[in-house]
Scaffold this motif. Structure first.
Motif, PDB file in Angstrom:
ATOM      1  N   UNK A 164       0.973  -1.172  -0.062  1.00 26.03           N
ATOM      2  CA  UNK A 164       0.073   0.102  -0.133  1.00 26.03           C
ATOM      3  C   UNK A 164       0.762   1.318   0.086  1.00 26.03           C
ATOM      4  N   UNK A 165       2.148   1.233   0.453  1.00 22.20           N
ATOM      5  CA  UNK A 165       2.943   2.313   0.500  1.00 22.20           C
ATOM      6  C   UNK A 165       4.339   2.018   0.023  1.00 22.20           C
ATOM      7  N   UNK A 166       4.941   2.948  -0.666  1.00 24.88           N
ATOM      8  CA  UNK A 166       6.335   3.011  -0.975  1.00 24.88           C
ATOM      9  C   UNK A 166       7.006   4.225  -0.257  1.00 24.88           C
ATOM     10  N   UNK A 167       8.062   4.080   0.488  1.00 26.32           N
ATOM     11  CA  UNK A 167       8.768   5.309   1.112  1.00 26.32           C
ATOM     12  C   UNK A 167      10.115   5.268   0.259  1.00 26.32           C
ATOM     13  N   UNK A 168      10.416   6.348  -0.318  1.00 26.43           N
ATOM     14  CA  UNK A 168      11.732   6.784  -0.847  1.00 26.43           C
ATOM     15  C   UNK A 168      12.516   7.494   0.128  1.00 26.43           C
ATOM     16  N   UNK A 169      13.385   6.854   0.850  1.00 21.59           N
ATOM     17  CA  UNK A 169      14.154   7.536   2.015  1.00 21.59           C
ATOM     18  C   UNK A 169      14.941   8.821   1.382  1.00 21.59           C
ATOM     19  N   UNK A 170      15.912   8.608   0.405  1.00 19.21           N
ATOM     20  CA  UNK A 170      16.567   9.675  -0.196  1.00 19.21           C
ATOM     21  C   UNK A 170      16.670   9.499  -1.544  1.00 19.21           C
ATOM     22  N   UNK A 171      15.880  10.515  -2.340  1.00 22.94           N
ATOM     23  CA  UNK A 171      15.865  10.576  -3.733  1.00 22.94           C
ATOM     24  C   UNK A 171      17.095  11.244  -4.354  1.00 22.94           C
ATOM     25  N   UNK A 214      -0.097   4.472  -2.298  1.00 22.89           N
ATOM     26  CA  UNK A 214       0.622   5.782  -1.809  1.00 22.89           C
ATOM     27  C   UNK A 214       2.242   5.736  -1.905  1.00 22.89           C
ATOM     28  N   UNK A 215       2.816   6.883  -2.165  1.00 27.12           N
ATOM     29  CA  UNK A 215       4.248   7.000  -2.341  1.00 27.12           C
ATOM     30  C   UNK A 215       4.632   8.279  -1.515  1.00 27.12           C
ATOM     31  N   UNK A 216       5.587   8.335  -0.883  1.00 20.71           N
ATOM     32  CA  UNK A 216       6.256   9.273  -0.071  1.00 20.71           C
ATOM     33  C   UNK A 216       7.873   9.287  -0.684  1.00 20.71           C
ATOM     34  N   UNK A 217       8.055  10.574  -1.249  1.00 15.29           N
ATOM     35  CA  UNK A 217       9.698  10.823  -1.608  1.00 15.29           C
ATOM     36  C   UNK A 217      10.060  11.689  -0.934  1.00 15.29           C
ATOM     37  N   UNK A 218      11.290  11.458  -0.224  1.00 17.26           N
ATOM     38  CA  UNK A 218      11.934  12.448   0.621  1.00 17.26           C
ATOM     39  C   UNK A 218      13.064  12.888  -0.076  1.00 17.26           C
ATOM     40  N   UNK A 219      13.394  14.130  -0.115  1.00 15.53           N
ATOM     41  CA  UNK A 219      14.495  14.744  -0.836  1.00 15.53           C
ATOM     42  C   UNK A 219      14.806  16.077  -0.425  1.00 15.53           C
ATOM     43  N   UNK A 220      16.176  16.412  -0.503  1.00 16.29           N
ATOM     44  CA  UNK A 220      16.575  17.799  -0.285  1.00 16.29           C
ATOM     45  C   UNK A 220      16.676  18.722  -1.517  1.00 16.29           C
ATOM     46  N   UNK A 221      16.227  18.111  -2.514  1.00 18.77           N
ATOM     47  CA  UNK A 221      16.331  18.793  -3.821  1.00 18.77           C
ATOM     48  C   UNK A 221      15.206  18.512  -4.782  1.00 18.77           C
ATOM     49  N   UNK A 222      14.024  18.972  -4.162  1.00 11.41           N
ATOM     50  CA  UNK A 222      12.552  18.666  -4.555  1.00 11.41           C
ATOM     51  C   UNK A 222      12.423  19.358  -6.036  1.00 11.41           C
ATOM     52  N   UNK A 223      13.309  20.342  -6.364  1.00  8.05           N
ATOM     53  CA  UNK A 223      12.828  21.246  -7.439  1.00  8.05           C
ATOM     54  C   UNK A 223      13.263  20.727  -8.556  1.00  8.05           C
ATOM     55  N   UNK A 224      14.276  19.660  -8.584  1.00 11.24           N
ATOM     56  CA  UNK A 224      15.224  19.096  -9.715  1.00 11.24           C
ATOM     57  C   UNK A 224      13.938  18.553 -10.686  1.00 11.24           C
ATOM     58  N   UNK A 225      14.112  18.711 -11.841  1.00 18.46           N
ATOM     59  CA  UNK A 225      13.200  18.382 -12.878  1.00 18.46           C
ATOM     60  C   UNK A 225      12.983  16.937 -12.855  1.00 18.46           C
ATOM     61  N   UNK A 226      13.970  16.071 -12.382  1.00 12.07           N
ATOM     62  CA  UNK A 226      13.969  14.561 -12.379  1.00 12.07           C
ATOM     63  C   UNK A 226      12.798  13.979 -11.273  1.00 12.07           C
ATOM     64  N   UNK A 227      13.077  14.410 -10.238  1.00  9.70           N
ATOM     65  CA  UNK A 227      12.198  14.316  -9.162  1.00  9.70           C
ATOM     66  C   UNK A 227      10.969  14.800  -9.429  1.00  9.70           C
TER      67      UNK A 227
END
Length: 668
Positions: free
Chosen positions: A489-496, A530-543
């Motif tokens: 039901x959920x995928x968590x991406x710890x550091x994209x 549901x998916x939660x993507x954790x990132x320090x660079x959320x503005x990047x076009x790939x993310x």
């Protein structure tokens, strides 16, 4: 009396030629394995026949003769042609190509059948009804099977759209025509799931399996079964593209975008290119499938080189998962210093309480990613490979993820003697420990290269998760590739951001692919995931594009970047590698090779040859390696490789040259 041209089994550029011998064996054929007297001492060596001649244009004084023929390992004419093609395309030796086709291991001395997966039960015996999109895709591809028309198809199908069912239907059509099939997957961990589905539909006797986790005996026996025509379908990882099948009607590469389809050992071949070469010889199809096709594959489809087939809907009609991007910088400002954001923790808690499963993805194994001194900045590196060591808590040591060497943890900094030497960063082992503390009532599994060392461990971890014995699966990219679990039901991406920061022009592409593929593991049952993507660079076009599952947005941005910098698909990248035991010798050798390249390629390549740089990973045998990159514009590949091959041979064949030269075309 026949005459034959033979390649000698000798890994030396000095003898990488075809040698002419006489043969009293009138039934000798191209592909025969022979023994011959070789060189001045007439030592008996193994060789393989590339040409059979009825007469010689000129008489050869002192002509030598073949001593014996081993008919057990005869290769086909098509295989030998492919070896010859590989030598020209990848600048490898004749024998490097031949060794791809010949079997490892030997005949069982006890006469025991060594057959992997023979007792495996299949699944999905009854073919499901095709969706409208699947039926339309079959209508496009199947006629070329019936007419034996060589074509290359790119199936761009979102995660869960039913690509595997298309593969099965296409192979069934190929078998009805009396022809054979090869199915390739990017990771060995995926073969079991694929085999189960294919056994369910075709039965175990028509299928053989080839991959490196089989024993040498198993691989040999599977090779014999394939070559003797006992099986019609071969399933395996990259090396299975060299299966000794004849009359190949189709070669399928699932997850065609994966880097594992490019060999990083001699010969450094591209599996897609080899598949196309082999299939074309038999007028067969090549089918490339992916939810996130490589930029190069999509560009070739736009250019008309590939035929594109799209699947835009999931087979179960459930919508793609809801995706939330969490800015970890804001989490830190809010006082959350843990590896889980508030959103991820909350979603995990809800999902588990509702009886569903969770996948956590982090593309770093180990406990901590590096060991460093806070006093002087020293980073602990592998003495053989020169890359940063990773701390593994279970082994209480620092491990090299390239060569496997383990070093004890120092109590003080080797450079300055400071006691402030610590491990930093987060790996899957640390995520597992942290998750167990937060969710002690839910069984956890971990799928990475550290947990799958023992034979059968991959299948156990995956089966335990599929059966619900484990509720949380933590892993590296192994969990993001093609696995099909109905209760996630959920995928968590710890550091994209992990992949974005590697020094590779494909970093943005790989990030988009991994995030999209990992997200695609959610909601494959009856409920939306549901998916939660954790990132320090959320503005990047790939993310951003991955979060919106928008391939076209990513592709068009990335293509503009590639074009402006002359990266593939607008060029080929040729890496010339200079290796030596001493650093000064390696540097001097690299400068000599650079000068030779500039002279041979001239003004046309003046701005496309880049100075030697030390490579990140060095081998034990020749500890120092420097790489020279050449951007080779489309249409200039032949010119470039001719010059590179000339220089490579001049160095490697020279007497007492203290350095060596190798080549990698479009390296990863």
């Amino acid at each position: 009396m026949k005459y034959v041209n033979v390649a000698i089994d000798n890994k030396n550029d000095n003898t990488d030629n075809l040698y002419t011998y006489g043969s009293h064996f009138d039934d000798i054929q191209v592909g025969s394995k022979v023994t011959v007297p070789f060189a001045k001492g007439n030592r008996v060596r193994t060789g393989y026949v590339f040409d059979v001649l009825d007469h010689l244009e000129e008489e050869i004084k002192g002509l030598k003769y073949i001593e014996s023929v081993d008919e057990e390992i005869r290769l086909s004419t098509e295989m030998m042609d492919t070896c010859r093609w590989m030598r020209k395309r990848y600048l490898c030796r004749y024998i490097d190509g031949i060794n791809c086709f010949t079997p490892a291991g030997s005949v069982s001395k006890r006469g025991k059948e060594r057959r992997p997966y023979k007792d495996m039960e299949g699944e999905g015996r009854f073919p499901p009804q095709l969706t409208g999109e699947q039926a339309a895709a079959m209508a496009i591809m199947e006629p070329d099977i019936k007419s034996k028309q060589h074509e290359i198809f790119l199936i761009h199908g979102i995660t869960g759209s039913g690509k595997t069912e298309l593969y099965i239907r296409l192979i069934n059509s190929v078998l009805e025509e009396g022809r054979n099939a090869i199915v390739l997957v990017p990771e060995i961990s995926l073969t079991t799931q694929v085999i189960q589905r294919f056994i369910g539909r075709f039965g175990p006797d028509q299928i053989a399996v080839l991959h490196s986790r089989l024993s040498l005996g198993e691989r040999y026996d599977e090779w014999v079964r394939i070559r003797s025509g006992q099986v019609r379908i071969v399933i395996g990882a990259r090396s299975a593209v060299f299966a000794p099948l004849r009359d190949i009607g189709i070669i399928i590469l699932d997850e065609e975008h994966e880097a594992t389809y490019k060999s990083d050992m001699a010969p450094k071949y591209d599996t897609v290119e080899v598949a196309i070469k082999r299939a074309k010889s038999y007028d067969g199809l090549v089918v490339l499938g992916s939810a996130t096709p490589s930029v190069s594959a999509t560009y070739r489809a736009e250019q008309g080189i590939y035929k594109r087939v799209e699947l835009t809907e999931r087979y179960n009609q459930v919508a793609l998962p809801m995706v939330e991007v969490v800015d970890m910088r804001q989490e830190l400002k809010a006082g959350n210093k843990s590896m889980f954001s508030t959103a991820l923790y909350g979603q995990m808690k809800t999902c588990l309480e509702e009886g569903q499963q969770v996948i956590l993805f982090l593309n770093r194994r180990g406990y901590s990613t590096f060991i460093s001194c806070r006093e002087c900045g020293y980073v602990m590196k592998c003495p053989d490979c020169g890359i940063a060591l990773t701390y593994h808590k279970a082994e209480q040591g620092a491990v090299c993820h390239y060569c496997g060497k383990t070093e004890p943890l120092p109590t003080a900094c080797p450079d300055c003697g400071s006691k402030y030497i610590r491990h930093f960063g987060t790996g899957t082992e640390k995520v597992e420990e942290f998750t167990a503390e937060l969710f002690p009532d839910y069984p956890i599994g971990r799928l990475d290269l550290d947990t799958i060392r023992l034979k059968g461990s991959v299948d156990k971890i995956i089966n335990d998760f599929r059966k619900g014995k484990t509720k949380i699966l933590i892993g590296t990219q192994l969990v993001a590739k093609g696995l099909d679990f109905k209760q996630v039901g959920l995928v968590g991406i710890i550091s994209a951001d992990v992949i974005l920061n590697i020094p590779d022009y494909r970093a943005a592409e790989t990030t988009f692919q991994l995030v999209t593929q990992a997200a695609g593991r959610a909601g494959r049952g009856d409920k939306e995931g549901k998916v939660v993507i954790q990132t320090y660079n959320g503005e990047h076009y790939s993310i951003q594009a991955a979060a919106q599952q928008d391939y076209q947005a990513f592709y068009h941005t990335e293509l503009m970047v590639r074009q402006s910098l002359l990266y593939p698909p607008f060029s080929d990248i040729v890496q010339v590698i200079v290796a030596a035991a001493k650093e000064n010798v390696c540097i001097n050798g690299a400068q000599q090779v650079l000068g030779a390249l500039e002279r041979e390629l001239g003004e046309e390549f003046k701005h496309q040859i880049f100075p030697p740089q030390p490579l990140l990973i060095n081998s034990k045998k020749e500890h120092f390696r420097y790489g020279i990159l050449i951007k080779c514009p489309k249409g200039k590949r032949g010119t470039c490789l001719w010059a590179v091959d000339k220089i490579k041979r001049a160095v490697n064949i020279g007497k007492k040259v203290p350095f060596s030269v190798s080549v990698d075309i479009n390296p990863y």
